[in-house]
Design a protein around this motif. Structure first.
Motif, mmCIF file in Angstrom:
data_model
loop_
_atom_site.group_PDB
_atom_site.id
_atom_site.type_symbol
_atom_site.label_atom_id
_atom_site.label_comp_id
_atom_site.label_asym_id
_atom_site.label_seq_id
_atom_site.Cartn_x
_atom_site.Cartn_y
_atom_site.Cartn_z
ATOM 1 N N ARG A 274 1.975 5.618 -7.559
ATOM 2 C CA ARG A 274 1.563 4.843 -6.372
ATOM 3 C C ARG A 274 2.536 3.665 -6.230
ATOM 4 O O ARG A 274 2.252 2.549 -6.655
ATOM 5 C CB ARG A 274 0.125 4.332 -6.529
ATOM 6 C CG ARG A 274 -0.901 5.448 -6.525
ATOM 7 C CD ARG A 274 -2.329 4.922 -6.641
ATOM 8 N NE ARG A 274 -3.262 6.024 -6.728
ATOM 9 C CZ ARG A 274 -3.614 6.628 -7.853
ATOM 10 N NH1 ARG A 274 -3.122 6.225 -8.997
ATOM 11 N NH2 ARG A 274 -4.461 7.646 -7.830
ATOM 12 N N PRO A 275 3.652 3.915 -5.625
ATOM 13 C CA PRO A 275 4.716 2.894 -5.660
ATOM 14 C C PRO A 275 4.608 1.784 -4.618
ATOM 15 O O PRO A 275 5.433 0.900 -4.612
ATOM 16 C CB PRO A 275 5.982 3.725 -5.414
ATOM 17 C CG PRO A 275 5.524 4.941 -4.694
ATOM 18 C CD PRO A 275 4.100 5.168 -5.014
ATOM 19 N N PHE A 276 3.584 1.843 -3.755
ATOM 20 C CA PHE A 276 3.523 0.841 -2.691
ATOM 21 C C PHE A 276 2.425 -0.192 -2.963
ATOM 22 O O PHE A 276 1.246 0.142 -3.014
ATOM 23 C CB PHE A 276 3.283 1.508 -1.326
ATOM 24 C CG PHE A 276 4.348 2.511 -1.003
ATOM 25 C CD1 PHE A 276 5.626 2.099 -0.662
ATOM 26 C CD2 PHE A 276 4.086 3.869 -1.069
ATOM 27 C CE1 PHE A 276 6.627 3.009 -0.387
ATOM 28 C CE2 PHE A 276 5.075 4.795 -0.795
ATOM 29 C CZ PHE A 276 6.352 4.367 -0.462
ATOM 30 N N GLY A 277 2.842 -1.438 -3.146
ATOM 31 C CA GLY A 277 1.897 -2.524 -3.401
ATOM 32 C C GLY A 277 1.265 -3.003 -2.110
ATOM 33 O O GLY A 277 1.959 -3.218 -1.123
ATOM 34 N N VAL A 278 -0.040 -3.139 -2.118
ATOM 35 C CA VAL A 278 -0.775 -3.565 -0.919
ATOM 36 C C VAL A 278 -1.245 -5.011 -1.059
ATOM 37 O O VAL A 278 -1.195 -5.779 -0.108
ATOM 38 C CB VAL A 278 -1.977 -2.620 -0.685
ATOM 39 C CG1 VAL A 278 -2.868 -3.128 0.431
ATOM 40 C CG2 VAL A 278 -1.482 -1.211 -0.382
ATOM 41 N N ALA A 279 -1.703 -5.372 -2.241
ATOM 42 C CA ALA A 279 -2.206 -6.732 -2.450
ATOM 43 C C ALA A 279 -2.101 -7.074 -3.934
ATOM 44 O O ALA A 279 -2.116 -6.181 -4.790
ATOM 45 C CB ALA A 279 -3.652 -6.832 -1.989
ATOM 46 N N PHE B 283 -2.362 -0.638 -5.375
ATOM 47 C CA PHE B 283 -1.209 0.197 -5.032
ATOM 48 C C PHE B 283 -1.676 1.496 -4.391
ATOM 49 O O PHE B 283 -2.813 1.933 -4.581
ATOM 50 C CB PHE B 283 -0.399 0.539 -6.292
ATOM 51 C CG PHE B 283 0.320 -0.649 -6.863
ATOM 52 C CD1 PHE B 283 1.626 -0.945 -6.498
ATOM 53 C CD2 PHE B 283 -0.310 -1.487 -7.776
ATOM 54 C CE1 PHE B 283 2.291 -2.035 -7.028
ATOM 55 C CE2 PHE B 283 0.346 -2.589 -8.317
ATOM 56 C CZ PHE B 283 1.649 -2.860 -7.932
ATOM 57 N N THR B 284 -0.777 2.100 -3.657
ATOM 58 C CA THR B 284 -1.079 3.406 -3.082
ATOM 59 C C THR B 284 0.205 4.221 -3.000
ATOM 60 O O THR B 284 1.281 3.755 -3.370
ATOM 61 C CB THR B 284 -1.737 3.272 -1.698
ATOM 62 O OG1 THR B 284 -2.182 4.557 -1.269
ATOM 63 C CG2 THR B 284 -0.780 2.702 -0.662
#
Lengths: 181, 431
Positions: free
Chosen positions: B228-233, B309-310
């Motif tokens: 899940r390489p995309f950080g959201v918060a 993460f997503t």
């Protein structure tokens, strides 16, 4: 008793001031300094005695001393590839170490190579007379308001008469500086 | 009485003046510029050395915020290149020395690296210098920080003021309030990315507690979970008062915001930053109410630094997920038939949203999964007994990366001392 209350109020007020001040900071340490940035200096380096072409070294002085006689067409010095744009009206500051003759004239020209337009463009030129051998300086202000797509900077030094010897050396006596007009 | 007021004002002035005169506050001490930047020609490098003592008791982050200012100057992206080097040396064992190079990036690049675009700013340019290891300050250490500044060859010749600020945060702080949990529930409205963005804290047994929450817009931790390489918060949670059992934290968000970036909203998970990597929180998931309202949740035994993460939206997927809550069973079915070409959404992403069914499906105790509704008390076979979170006390607070905490503690102490001083002086004057 009344006084004690007043003192307590003062103490609390002081406490609040302290907390208020503390809330302003969000770093542990702060250090301030200032920097005066001048335009780049290109030091001329003949590379060999008698050379008719040389290099312009960005902010680096040559390691050896070389001399040459200026031909009528002059000696040109070329910088490494820069690939940049100068977004200000430029002024060129020249300096050249002349070994002989004792009096004469030196003509300077600073140019740049615009790779996009595939041509050499003169920034500005000027001449300086000298009455004794040594360091001769001069300036010129460009009519251009910026230098676009600068691939290389070129300095051309021409003689005012025959038998003009110049020197490039580790003191960096021969150079071109581009600065803001 | 007048004398007391004058004295009080005098004390306050002296205190404030001395505080303002300090270049350093604990846990940093003795900040000295041993070498200042010198005048420089464009294209050359000038360096500045700053020495300081770090009094913290644990390895801590060091972030250097560098502000470059010049009145009326319109900065360009490549006007300066900046880098740094930290040499940290143990006070007790000087032979133990480490060197950490610092990478410096423009602030707006760090804040939103995925959508980075340089916007010229007149008069000021801000860089953040950091090392991806983050915790680079040795406990009880003498430190030398060197900053290398190289103006671009084509920089317009000018005079610039350089300010270096020493920070000890893991990211760029948006807000860092204390959240009161009353009768088992607390809320923090964030609203940084969308209107519904908020945090909710749930404690069992109607407990009360106070949690310090630091919300970061981005963090200096460059590693991401592979899956899940995309950080959201990103958050740092710290309980200021203890609580028992697990805490459930919910992050509410607008799904459309993430869908528009191509993120898979059904794959949001909480991760804990531990041992220099992000570790998946086992009891973590997502609940989607509709296309504008959803939350990611995690049930945590202790508080620390967490990120959500997503992954990127899959080419085509149909997901049906069932979630069980303690009080009622809610089946939330999300059918996603979407995004064949990753840049082109061909259908509205969320088709169906929520169904609430009366039939209750209870979590199964003994299946080695600590499900929602299970705790270490009612199902120790599945849920490990949590460690009671540590209550920070005294100097330990100073060693933590909380600037405000440290300064407020010092200020409180000074204030209390001041108050004692006043009452002593008052008594003397009375006599």
């Amino acid at each position: 008793m009344k006084k004690t209350i007043k003192i307590a109020i003062l103490g609390i007020a002081f406490l609040l001031v302290s907390i208020g001040f503390a809330g302003v900071l969000n770093y542990y340490g702060k250090i301030v300094g200032s920097v005066n940035v001048q335009g780049p200096i290109f030091y001329a380096d003949l590379g060999a005695n008698g050379a008719k072409e040389g290099r312009l070294l960005l902010n680096t002085k040559p390691t050896q001393t070389y001399t040459t006689t200026l031909p009528v067409m002059g000696v040109s010095f070329t910088s490494d590839i820069l690939n940049t744009t100068f977004n200000y009206k430029p002024k060129c500051l020249f300096s050249v170490k002349v070994n002989s003759p004792s009096t004469g004239e030196i003509v300077f020209e600073c140019m740049y190579l615009d790779l996009t337009a595939s041509k050499y463009i003169s920034i500005c030129s000027n001449s300086s007379t000298f009455t004794s051998p040594g360091i001769v300086t001069g300036t010129c202000v460009s009519n251009l308001n910026s230098l676009q797509n600068v691939y290389q900077i070129i300095l051309v030094i021409k003689p005012g008469g025959p038998g003009t010897y110049i020197e490039t050396n580790p003191n960096g006596d021969t150079y071109l500086q581009i600065t803001k007009a | 009485m007048k004398k007391i007021i004058i004295l009080a004002l005098l004390f306050a002035t002296i205190f404030l003046a001395s505080a303002l005169a300090q270049d350093c506050t604990l846990p940093f001490k003795n900040c000295v510029v041993s070498q200042n930047f010198s005048n420089v020609v464009a294209g050359s490098t000038t360096e500045s050395k700053i020495t300081f003592t770090f009094k913290g008791l644990s390895w801590s982050p060091l972030i250097v915020r560098v502000n470059i200012t010049s009145d009326g100057y319109e900065f360009s992206e490549n006007d300066f290149s900046l880098s740094g080097l930290l040499v940290t040396q143990s006070i007790q064992q000087p032979s133990i020395t480490y060197e950490f190079p610092l990478k410096c990036e423009l602030a707006n690049k760090i804040i939103n690296i995925s959508e980075y675009q340089f916007y010229p700013e007149t008069g000021k340019q801000v860089y953040y210098c950091y090392n991806e290891t983050l915790n680079i300050l040795m406990p009880l250490s003498n430190n030398v920080l060197t900053l290398y500044l190289t103006p671009n060859i084509a920089l317009i010749p000018s005079t610039f003021t350089i300010t270096a600020e020493l920070l000890s945060e893991v990211g760029l702080v948006v807000i860092d309030p204390n959240v009161e949990i009353t009768n088992g529930k607390g809320e923090l409205y964030i609203g940084m990315h969308d209107d519904v963005e908020k945090l909710e804290f749930l404690l069992s047994g109607n407990q009360n507690s106070t949690i310090k929450v630091t919300v970061y817009s981005s963090v200096f931790i460059q590693t991401v979970p592979k899956e899940r390489p995309f950080g959201v918060a990103y958050f740092d949670f710290e309980n200021l008062t203890s609580f028992s059992g697990n805490i459930e934290i919910r992050y509410y968000f607008n799904p459309m915001r993430l869908i528009s970036k191509g993120y898979d909203i059904t794959d949001l998970r909480f991760y804990k930053y531990e041992d220099y990597i992000w570790k998946l929180v086992p009891n973590s998931g997502v609940v989607i109410f509709n296309d504008t309202y959803a939350y990611a949740y995690a049930i945590l035994p202790s508080l620390s630094i967490y990120g959500i993460f997503t992954s990127f939206q899959k080419n085509v997927q149909t997901i049906s997920t069932t979630y069980y809550l303690p009080s009622q069973t809610i089946e939330r079915t999300v059918n996603l038939t979407q995004v064949i070409n990753q840049t082109q959404v061909i259908e509205r992403p969320i088709e169906r949203i929520i169904e609430i069914r009366p039939n209750v499906t209870l979590p199964v105790c003994g299946n080695n999964i600590c499900e929602v509704g299970e705790t270490w008390q009612n199902c120790p076979a599945d849920c490990p007994e949590p460690q009671l979170p540590q209550i920070p006390t005294g100097y330990a607070v100073l060693a933590e990366p909380g600037v405000f905490g440290a300064i407020i503690l010092i200020s409180l102490s000074a204030g209390i001392l001041g108050a004692i001083g006043f009452s002593y002086l008052a008594k003397k004057l009375k006599k």
